[in-house]
Design a protein around this motif. Structure first.
Motif, mmCIF file in Angstrom:
data_model
loop_
_atom_site.group_PDB
_atom_site.id
_atom_site.type_symbol
_atom_site.label_atom_id
_atom_site.label_comp_id
_atom_site.label_asym_id
_atom_site.label_seq_id
_atom_site.Cartn_x
_atom_site.Cartn_y
_atom_site.Cartn_z
ATOM 1 N N THR A 146 0.836 -1.194 0.000
ATOM 2 C CA THR A 146 0.000 0.000 0.000
ATOM 3 C C THR A 146 0.872 1.246 0.000
ATOM 4 O OG1 THR A 146 -1.715 -1.161 1.243
ATOM 5 C CG2 THR A 146 -1.768 1.243 1.293
ATOM 6 N N ALA A 147 0.457 2.260 -0.742
ATOM 7 C CA ALA A 147 1.107 3.568 -0.717
ATOM 8 C C ALA A 147 0.056 4.618 -0.387
ATOM 9 C CB ALA A 147 1.772 3.877 -2.058
ATOM 10 N N LEU A 148 0.488 5.669 0.279
ATOM 11 C CA LEU A 148 -0.377 6.800 0.597
ATOM 12 C C LEU A 148 0.117 8.036 -0.145
ATOM 13 C CD1 LEU A 148 -0.649 6.518 4.504
ATOM 14 C CD2 LEU A 148 -2.210 5.562 2.811
ATOM 15 N N LEU A 149 -0.800 8.913 -0.507
ATOM 16 C CA LEU A 149 -0.452 10.236 -0.998
ATOM 17 C C LEU A 149 -0.673 11.199 0.164
ATOM 18 C CD1 LEU A 149 -2.053 10.028 -4.541
ATOM 19 C CD2 LEU A 149 0.394 10.123 -4.000
ATOM 20 N N VAL A 150 0.427 11.679 0.748
ATOM 21 C CA VAL A 150 0.399 12.439 1.995
ATOM 22 C C VAL A 150 0.776 13.889 1.720
ATOM 23 C CG1 VAL A 150 1.371 12.676 4.305
ATOM 24 C CG2 VAL A 150 0.969 10.392 3.354
ATOM 25 N N ALA A 151 -0.136 14.804 2.030
ATOM 26 C CA ALA A 151 0.141 16.236 1.935
ATOM 27 C C ALA A 151 0.696 16.701 3.279
ATOM 28 C CB ALA A 151 -1.133 17.000 1.592
ATOM 29 N N ASP A 152 1.941 17.166 3.273
ATOM 30 C CA ASP A 152 2.631 17.560 4.500
ATOM 31 C C ASP A 152 2.877 19.063 4.469
ATOM 32 O OD1 ASP A 152 3.851 17.210 6.957
ATOM 33 O OD2 ASP A 152 5.788 16.647 6.119
ATOM 34 N N ALA A 153 2.223 19.784 5.383
ATOM 35 C CA ALA A 153 2.323 21.238 5.400
ATOM 36 C C ALA A 153 3.739 21.682 5.750
ATOM 37 C CB ALA A 153 1.334 21.820 6.402
ATOM 38 N N GLY A 154 4.271 22.622 4.980
ATOM 39 C CA GLY A 154 5.626 23.109 5.190
ATOM 40 C C GLY A 154 5.689 24.241 6.197
ATOM 41 N N GLN A 155 6.900 24.787 6.349
ATOM 42 C CA GLN A 155 7.095 25.870 7.319
ATOM 43 C C GLN A 155 6.929 27.236 6.666
ATOM 44 O OE1 GLN A 155 8.907 25.374 10.747
ATOM 45 N NE2 GLN A 155 9.822 27.364 11.004
ATOM 46 N N ASN A 156 7.975 27.763 6.053
ATOM 47 C CA ASN A 156 7.898 29.109 5.492
ATOM 48 C C ASN A 156 8.182 29.177 4.001
ATOM 49 O OD1 ASN A 156 7.396 30.369 8.011
ATOM 50 N ND2 ASN A 156 9.588 30.271 8.496
ATOM 51 N N ARG A 157 8.624 28.050 3.399
ATOM 52 C CA ARG A 157 9.104 28.158 2.037
ATOM 53 C C ARG A 157 8.404 27.238 1.044
ATOM 54 N NH1 ARG A 157 14.951 27.719 1.059
ATOM 55 N NH2 ARG A 157 14.598 29.444 -0.392
ATOM 56 N N TYR A 158 8.174 25.969 1.409
ATOM 57 C CA TYR A 158 7.643 25.014 0.440
ATOM 58 C C TYR A 158 6.534 24.159 1.047
ATOM 59 C CZ TYR A 158 11.701 26.125 -2.429
ATOM 60 O OH TYR A 158 12.639 26.781 -3.178
ATOM 61 N N GLU A 159 5.573 23.798 0.181
ATOM 62 C CA GLU A 159 4.540 22.812 0.504
ATOM 63 C C GLU A 159 4.833 21.552 -0.307
ATOM 64 O OE1 GLU A 159 2.169 23.463 2.902
ATOM 65 O OE2 GLU A 159 3.480 25.215 3.117
ATOM 66 N N GLU A 160 4.392 20.396 0.221
ATOM 67 C CA GLU A 160 4.765 19.159 -0.465
ATOM 68 C C GLU A 160 3.711 18.073 -0.312
ATOM 69 O OE1 GLU A 160 7.791 16.593 1.877
ATOM 70 O OE2 GLU A 160 8.239 18.681 2.440
ATOM 71 N N VAL A 161 3.730 17.146 -1.280
ATOM 72 C CA VAL A 161 2.953 15.906 -1.236
ATOM 73 C C VAL A 161 3.920 14.777 -1.540
ATOM 74 C CG1 VAL A 161 1.041 14.579 -2.199
ATOM 75 C CG2 VAL A 161 0.861 17.084 -2.032
ATOM 76 N N SER A 162 3.882 13.715 -0.732
ATOM 77 C CA SER A 162 4.764 12.570 -0.949
ATOM 78 C C SER A 162 3.943 11.318 -1.221
ATOM 79 C CB SER A 162 5.650 12.323 0.280
ATOM 80 O OG SER A 162 6.568 13.376 0.462
ATOM 81 N N ARG A 163 4.489 10.451 -2.059
ATOM 82 C CA ARG A 163 3.927 9.113 -2.224
ATOM 83 C C ARG A 163 4.640 8.223 -1.212
ATOM 84 N NH1 ARG A 163 4.027 4.188 -5.088
ATOM 85 N NH2 ARG A 163 1.934 3.565 -5.742
ATOM 86 N N VAL A 164 3.937 7.877 -0.155
ATOM 87 C CA VAL A 164 4.552 7.332 1.052
ATOM 88 C C VAL A 164 4.415 5.819 1.086
ATOM 89 C CG1 VAL A 164 4.405 7.304 3.570
ATOM 90 C CG2 VAL A 164 4.225 9.471 2.321
#
Length: 347
Positions: free
Chosen positions: A190-208
């Motif tokens: 199984t893989a998850l698509l995880v949206a991880d809120a960033g600090q001050n510069r970048y936002e990201e989504v990972s295939r976890v």
């Protein structure tokens, strides 16, 4: 804080079991100065009733040291085990109350890079139907089993953890489309698509994927994270932990307006789903948003490697609010977007 997530049991149609994530006041066992309690509970809904019963079975409680970074997503995998998103404990810079020392010398507080002291900064995988071995020691409630194939079972670390290195995994979804694993081979896990809120510069989504480290607080997106370094002169940072584990990059990254211009930009990512509905042009594409929507959604095109290209889609109609809270999906694959005109918890 408040009500942050919910997921129906895979057999919900017959058993009415619903799992919820919410915030509660500190408990008697909560360390002094901590903000509140992370609660994951089960309630039951009679199929003929309009609301849940007041009785609940508390599955998991965790002490939250600070008020923010509470994550909240819940999702069942195809094997019936529950994924639970847990933020890094709050505050800025991954330091302060409730942050343990870790291996990264530049920023010595780092729950996301620690798998032995607490469950913060991780995605957990638990068995809510029981069995699978005892959970980690906890002063709070821990009424669940641990799947025997979790990556840290029998190793140094807390058995519930399935993946780690997260700041605030605000929304995630099971990736139901088979694709290459981080090693480049086809994976049946199984893989998850995880949206991880960033600090001050970048936002990201990972295939976890199971057992992998997604970089916080060493990386913010694909960039270095170092609050002491000037933004225009980021210092180099490691690509592996001291034990040799690779820090995995996200599949989606976009900057804050202070860092980049053009589209897309934003300030807090809100995860969505791969589309599987009636709109052919969106089939298989990942639909998500930024909290400050500005009347648009984001669409990412999955690729075999590297960052997924992202485009913006304007949304017509006055009913689409200024702020995006979350996405939902029904059995026909249609997507729903929860929006608000209020940035806080009113309205």
């Amino acid at each position: 804080r408040g009500l942050l997530g919910l997921a129906p049991h895979p057999e919900f149609a017959s058993n009415g079991r619903l799992f919820v994530r919410y915030s509660a006041p500190p408990r008697a066992w909560t360390p002094d100065g901590y903000s509140h309690t992370f609660v994951c509970s089960e309630v039951t809904i009679d199929p003929t009733a309009a609301r849940a019963t007041p009785e609940e079975r508390v599955v998991l409680e965790l002490a939250q040291p600070q008020a923010n970074h509470n994550a909240g997503s819940l999702a069942f995998g195809p094997d019936g085990h529950l994924f639970v998103g847990v933020g890094d404990g709050g505050g800025g810079g991954d330091v302060g109350r409730g942050h343990v020392d870790d291996w990264y010398e530049r920023i010595r507080g780092g729950n996301g890079q620690d798998v032995t002291s607490n469950l913060l900064g991780s995605v957990l995988r638990i068995d809510v139907d029981g069995g699978g071995g005892p959970p980690s020691d906890s002063p709070g409630v821990a009424d669940y089993g641990v799947p025997s194939d979790n990556p840290l079972v029998g190793r140094d670390g807390l058995d519930e953890q399935w993946a780690w290195g997260f700041r605030n995994p605000w929304r995630f979804a099971v990736d139901e489309r088979q694709g290459p694993s981080e090693s480049g081979t086809e994976s049946g896990d199984t893989a998850l698509l995880v949206a991880d809120a960033g600090q001050n510069r970048y936002e990201e989504v990972s295939r976890v994927e199971r057992g992998e480290n997604y970089g916080w607080n060493v990386h913010e997106g694909t960039d270095c994270f170092d609050p002491s370094a000037p933004a225009e002169e980021p210092a180099g940072c490691p690509s592996h932990t001291l034990s040799g584990q690779q820090l995995r990059d996200p599949v989606v990254e976009y900057p804050h307006p202070s860092v980049g211009d053009g589209e897309p930009t934003g300030i807090a990512v809100v995860g969505g789903y791969r589309y599987d509905g009636a709109i052919d042009a969106l089939d298989g594409r990942y639909v998500f948003a930024d909290w400050r929507s500005e009347g648009r959604l984001f669409v990412a095109d999955p690729t075999a490697d590297g960052l997924w290209p992202v485009s913006t889609v304007p949304v017509r109609g006055e009913s689409f609010g200024t702020f995006v809270r979350a996405f939902g999906r029904d059995s026909a694959g249609r997507l729903y977007v929860l929006t608000s005109e209020q940035g806080g918890t009113t309205g």
